[in-house]
Scaffold this active site. Structure first.
Site, PDB file in Angstrom:
ATOM      1  N   GLY A  29       0.839  -1.179   0.000  1.00 44.95           N
ATOM      2  CA  GLY A  29       0.000   0.000   0.000  1.00 44.95           C
ATOM      3  C   GLY A  29       0.881   1.238   0.000  1.00 44.95           C
ATOM      4  O   GLY A  29       2.115   1.134   0.102  1.00 44.95           O
ATOM      5  N   TYR A  30       0.260   2.401  -0.079  1.00 39.01           N
ATOM      6  CA  TYR A  30       1.008   3.655  -0.177  1.00 39.01           C
ATOM      7  C   TYR A  30       0.573   4.632   0.905  1.00 39.01           C
ATOM      8  O   TYR A  30      -0.615   4.937   1.044  1.00 39.01           O
ATOM      9  CB  TYR A  30       0.818   4.280  -1.566  1.00 39.01           C
ATOM     10  CG  TYR A  30       1.550   3.490  -2.610  1.00 39.01           C
ATOM     11  CD1 TYR A  30       2.844   3.824  -2.983  1.00 39.01           C
ATOM     12  CD2 TYR A  30       0.971   2.369  -3.186  1.00 39.01           C
ATOM     13  CE1 TYR A  30       3.534   3.068  -3.909  1.00 39.01           C
ATOM     14  CE2 TYR A  30       1.653   1.606  -4.111  1.00 39.01           C
ATOM     15  CZ  TYR A  30       2.943   1.962  -4.468  1.00 39.01           C
ATOM     16  OH  TYR A  30       3.629   1.202  -5.379  1.00 39.01           O
ATOM     17  N   LEU A  31       1.558   5.127   1.659  1.00 38.59           N
ATOM     18  CA  LEU A  31       1.319   6.204   2.615  1.00 38.59           C
ATOM     19  C   LEU A  31       1.228   7.532   1.867  1.00 38.59           C
ATOM     20  O   LEU A  31       0.539   8.442   2.288  1.00 38.59           O
ATOM     21  CB  LEU A  31       2.436   6.259   3.658  1.00 38.59           C
ATOM     22  CG  LEU A  31       2.480   5.058   4.609  1.00 38.59           C
ATOM     23  CD1 LEU A  31       3.787   5.019   5.369  1.00 38.59           C
ATOM     24  CD2 LEU A  31       1.298   5.103   5.563  1.00 38.59           C
ATOM     25  N   GLU A  83      -3.231   4.895   2.033  1.00 39.40           N
ATOM     26  CA  GLU A  83      -4.282   5.385   1.150  1.00 39.40           C
ATOM     27  C   GLU A  83      -5.129   4.191   0.695  1.00 39.40           C
ATOM     28  O   GLU A  83      -4.659   3.057   0.707  1.00 39.40           O
ATOM     29  CB  GLU A  83      -3.653   6.062  -0.075  1.00 39.40           C
ATOM     30  CG  GLU A  83      -2.855   7.297   0.258  1.00 39.40           C
ATOM     31  CD  GLU A  83      -2.153   7.903  -0.956  1.00 39.40           C
ATOM     32  OE1 GLU A  83      -2.342   7.411  -2.087  1.00 39.40           O
ATOM     33  OE2 GLU A  83      -1.413   8.882  -0.762  1.00 39.40           O
TER      34      GLU A  83
END
Length: 156
Positions: A29-31, A83
Site C-alpha cells: 500500500g502507499y502512505l 491510502e
C-alpha cells in the site's frame, strides 16, 4: 543517492512458475502516492519494507529509491493507515541472457495484468528480450503500482 534504473514491459500470459527461479507473494500500500515522492509499505513473503521513491527522469526509466527492511508487524500497522487501494501480486524472478526479469502477476482489481521489469546499469543499456515480453511501457504512469491502486486495470 540510490538510483533505480529499469525498463518495464507488458507480458504475454506464460506459466512463470515453471521458468522462474523464485517467486514471492507481495501485498503493498502507499502512505503517499504523489509523483514527487511515493512512500510504499510492502510485505514481501516473510519480510516488511518501507520504500521512498522520487520523481522519475524524463524517460521514466530512472529515479531515486530508498528502502529499509522493517518487521512484518510494523508493515501491517502501516498498511492499516495507507491510502485506499491495495496491490496484491506474485513476483516471479526469471533469468534471461544475463538479466533477471521481475515478472508481476496481479490479483484483485488488477487481475489479468502481467508486467515485467528489468534493472539496468544505465538507461541506454541493451536488453535481450524473451519471447513472452510484449509492448514496452517504461514511463507510462498508468502502469505504476501507485497508480494501479487508484485506477485499477479492471477499470480501464
Amino acid at each position: 543517492m540510490a538510483q533505480e534504473i529499469e525498463r518495464k514491459y507488458l507480458v504475454q500470459p506464460t506459466d512463470f512458475s515453471a521458468i522462474s527461479k523464485k517467486s514471492v507473494r507481495i501485498v503493498q500500500g502507499y502512505l503517499s502516492s504523489v509523483p514527487e515522492r511515493t512512500v510504499r509499505v510492502r510485505i514481501k513473503g516473510e519480510a516488511g519494507f518501507l520504500t521512498i521513491k522520487g520523481i522519475g527522469s524524463a524517460s521514466g526509466a530512472s529515479r531515486y529509491e530508498w528502502e529499509k527492511q522493517i518487521s512484518v508487524e510494523e508493515a501491517k500497522e502501516l498498511l492499516a493507515i495507507c491510502e485506499p487501494g491495495v496491490i496484491d501480486k506474485t513476483r516471479y524472478l526469471v533469468d534471461f541472457e544475463g538479466h533477471t526479469f521481475e515478472v508481476d502477476e496481479f490479483y484483485g482489481d488488477n487481475q489479468g495484468l502481467i508486467v515485467a521489469e528489468v534493472e539496468l546499469e544505465s538507461e541506454e543499456q541493451a536488453v535481450a528480450k524473451p519471447a513472452w515480453l510484449a509492448e514496452e511501457v517504461t514511463g507510462d504512469a498508468k502502469y505504476y503500482n501507485s497508480m494501479l491502486m487508484k485506477a485499477p486495470y479492471s477499470t480501464w
